[in-house]
Design a protein around this motif. Sequence first.
Motif, PDB file in Angstrom:
ATOM      1  N   GLU A  75      37.162  36.024  36.041  1.00 27.21           N
ATOM      2  CA  GLU A  75      36.765  37.193  35.260  1.00 27.21           C
ATOM      3  C   GLU A  75      35.306  37.081  34.810  1.00 27.21           C
ATOM      4  OE1 GLU A  75      39.071  39.820  32.921  1.00 27.21           O
ATOM      5  OE2 GLU A  75      39.111  40.165  35.084  1.00 27.21           O
ATOM      6  N   THR A 133      47.569  42.854  46.452  1.00 27.47           N
ATOM      7  CA  THR A 133      46.192  42.376  46.574  1.00 27.47           C
ATOM      8  C   THR A 133      46.114  40.939  46.076  1.00 27.47           C
ATOM      9  OG1 THR A 133      45.495  43.048  44.355  1.00 27.47           O
ATOM     10  CG2 THR A 133      45.330  44.705  46.113  1.00 27.47           C
ATOM     11  N   TRP A 188      44.039  39.816  43.871  1.00 25.42           N
ATOM     12  CA  TRP A 188      43.887  39.821  42.411  1.00 25.42           C
ATOM     13  C   TRP A 188      45.221  40.061  41.715  1.00 25.42           C
ATOM     14  CZ3 TRP A 188      40.568  37.718  39.404  1.00 25.42           C
ATOM     15  CH2 TRP A 188      40.598  38.010  38.037  1.00 25.42           C
ATOM     16  N   GLU A 189      46.028  40.958  42.256  1.00 29.04           N
ATOM     17  CA  GLU A 189      47.349  41.190  41.661  1.00 29.04           C
ATOM     18  C   GLU A 189      48.210  39.935  41.761  1.00 29.04           C
ATOM     19  OE1 GLU A 189      51.313  44.027  42.175  1.00 29.04           O
ATOM     20  OE2 GLU A 189      49.506  44.497  43.337  1.00 29.04           O
ATOM     21  N   SER A 246      37.338  39.550  44.714  1.00 33.57           N
ATOM     22  CA  SER A 246      38.556  40.348  44.816  1.00 33.57           C
ATOM     23  C   SER A 246      38.706  41.253  43.598  1.00 33.57           C
ATOM     24  CB  SER A 246      39.776  39.437  44.961  1.00 33.57           C
ATOM     25  OG  SER A 246      40.970  40.191  45.026  1.00 33.57           O
ATOM     26  N   ARG A 247      38.395  40.705  42.426  1.00 28.76           N
ATOM     27  CA  ARG A 247      38.452  41.504  41.180  1.00 28.76           C
ATOM     28  C   ARG A 247      37.533  42.717  41.266  1.00 28.76           C
ATOM     29  NH1 ARG A 247      38.399  44.445  37.450  1.00 28.76           N
ATOM     30  NH2 ARG A 247      38.676  43.984  35.220  1.00 28.76           N
ATOM     31  N   GLU A 252      47.088  37.613  39.020  1.00 31.07           N
ATOM     32  CA  GLU A 252      47.585  38.030  37.705  1.00 31.07           C
ATOM     33  C   GLU A 252      49.057  37.676  37.533  1.00 31.07           C
ATOM     34  OE1 GLU A 252      44.942  41.803  36.278  1.00 31.07           O
ATOM     35  OE2 GLU A 252      46.510  42.211  37.741  1.00 31.07           O
ATOM     36  N   GLU A 311      36.699  44.243  44.037  1.00 29.79           N
ATOM     37  CA  GLU A 311      37.078  45.049  45.201  1.00 29.79           C
ATOM     38  C   GLU A 311      35.935  45.197  46.202  1.00 29.79           C
ATOM     39  OE1 GLU A 311      38.820  48.735  43.934  1.00 29.79           O
ATOM     40  OE2 GLU A 311      40.483  47.745  42.925  1.00 29.79           O
ATOM     41  N   GLU A 362      38.501  48.655  34.884  1.00 26.52           N
ATOM     42  CA  GLU A 362      39.901  48.261  35.024  1.00 26.52           C
ATOM     43  C   GLU A 362      40.240  48.069  36.502  1.00 26.52           C
ATOM     44  OE1 GLU A 362      42.530  47.649  32.873  1.00 26.52           O
ATOM     45  OE2 GLU A 362      40.911  47.518  31.409  1.00 26.52           O
ATOM     46  N   PRO A 363      41.025  47.024  36.826  1.00 27.37           N
ATOM     47  CA  PRO A 363      41.436  46.857  38.236  1.00 27.37           C
ATOM     48  C   PRO A 363      42.273  48.048  38.695  1.00 27.37           C
ATOM     49  CG  PRO A 363      42.160  44.985  36.870  1.00 27.37           C
ATOM     50  CD  PRO A 363      41.608  46.006  35.955  1.00 27.37           C
ATOM     51  N   ARG A 364      42.002  48.484  39.903  1.00 25.74           N
ATOM     52  CA  ARG A 364      42.753  49.613  40.450  1.00 25.74           C
ATOM     53  C   ARG A 364      44.109  49.136  40.949  1.00 25.74           C
ATOM     54  NH1 ARG A 364      43.467  51.814  45.492  1.00 25.74           N
ATOM     55  NH2 ARG A 364      43.878  54.048  45.546  1.00 25.74           N
ATOM     56  N   ARG A 365      45.153  49.878  40.637  1.00 25.39           N
ATOM     57  CA  ARG A 365      46.504  49.569  41.109  1.00 25.39           C
ATOM     58  C   ARG A 365      46.864  50.528  42.232  1.00 25.39           C
ATOM     59  NH1 ARG A 365      46.379  44.702  39.124  1.00 25.39           N
ATOM     60  NH2 ARG A 365      46.295  44.617  36.850  1.00 25.39           N
TER      61      ARG A 365
END
Length: 219
Positions: A41, A5, A7-8, A76-77, A11, A79, A150-153
């Motif tokens: 954020e 993603t 966002w990932e 994006s954070r 990070e 979703e 929390e961001p979903r993985r």
Amino acid sequence: DYARTLWELMERRVDATPDALMLVDEDMSTLSFAEFWSEAELVAAGLHAAGVAAGDVVTWQLPTWIESLVLVAALSRLEVIQNPVLPTYRERELDIITTQASTALMVTPSVWRGHEYEAMATDVARRHGAMRVLVADRALPQGDPTSLPEPRRAPPGEEQSVRWLFATSGTTAEPKVVQHTDASLLAAARGMSRRLGLIPHDRNAMVFPVTHVGGIVWM
């Protein structure tokens, strides 16, 4: 092992090169990758506090400002489904696009290059009923990042959800909304980076409007 993603990817880049320069604009304002992540954020928290939630469609019609790119990361954070719209589009196109996209929130400048974007968005929202308008003149709402979920993985192999709605040009008919996932844009970005032979020390102009699919890929 690619980021799945946007966002990932953000990070991972912050972990790798937090102090490296990410952006500089025409006024010589700059953000490092860590500063960009922190701003995103804060904005994500501000939007979350205002009721923006995962799965909402957010249409945004903004110039290529640093703040516009921060908004991209913030959404994006959260979703949400992003629907960037070129600033050259006017009320007819905006009405068609937001109807197709089922827009929940429209983000727009008040006035830019002499055009009354806020008034245009307000007129469109009035016809839609449920659509809200957020005016963002180089400033975005901010909040407490500890309030964010929390961001979903996503596990490897899971089919990605649609995260982007890009409108066609509408030169021969009405604009049509085209669906994309983060994966499709990230694949295009990797291919372009390889084809151009980009290296960490390169400095590149964002030659596409950030509201164009090419602008998001370039980001």
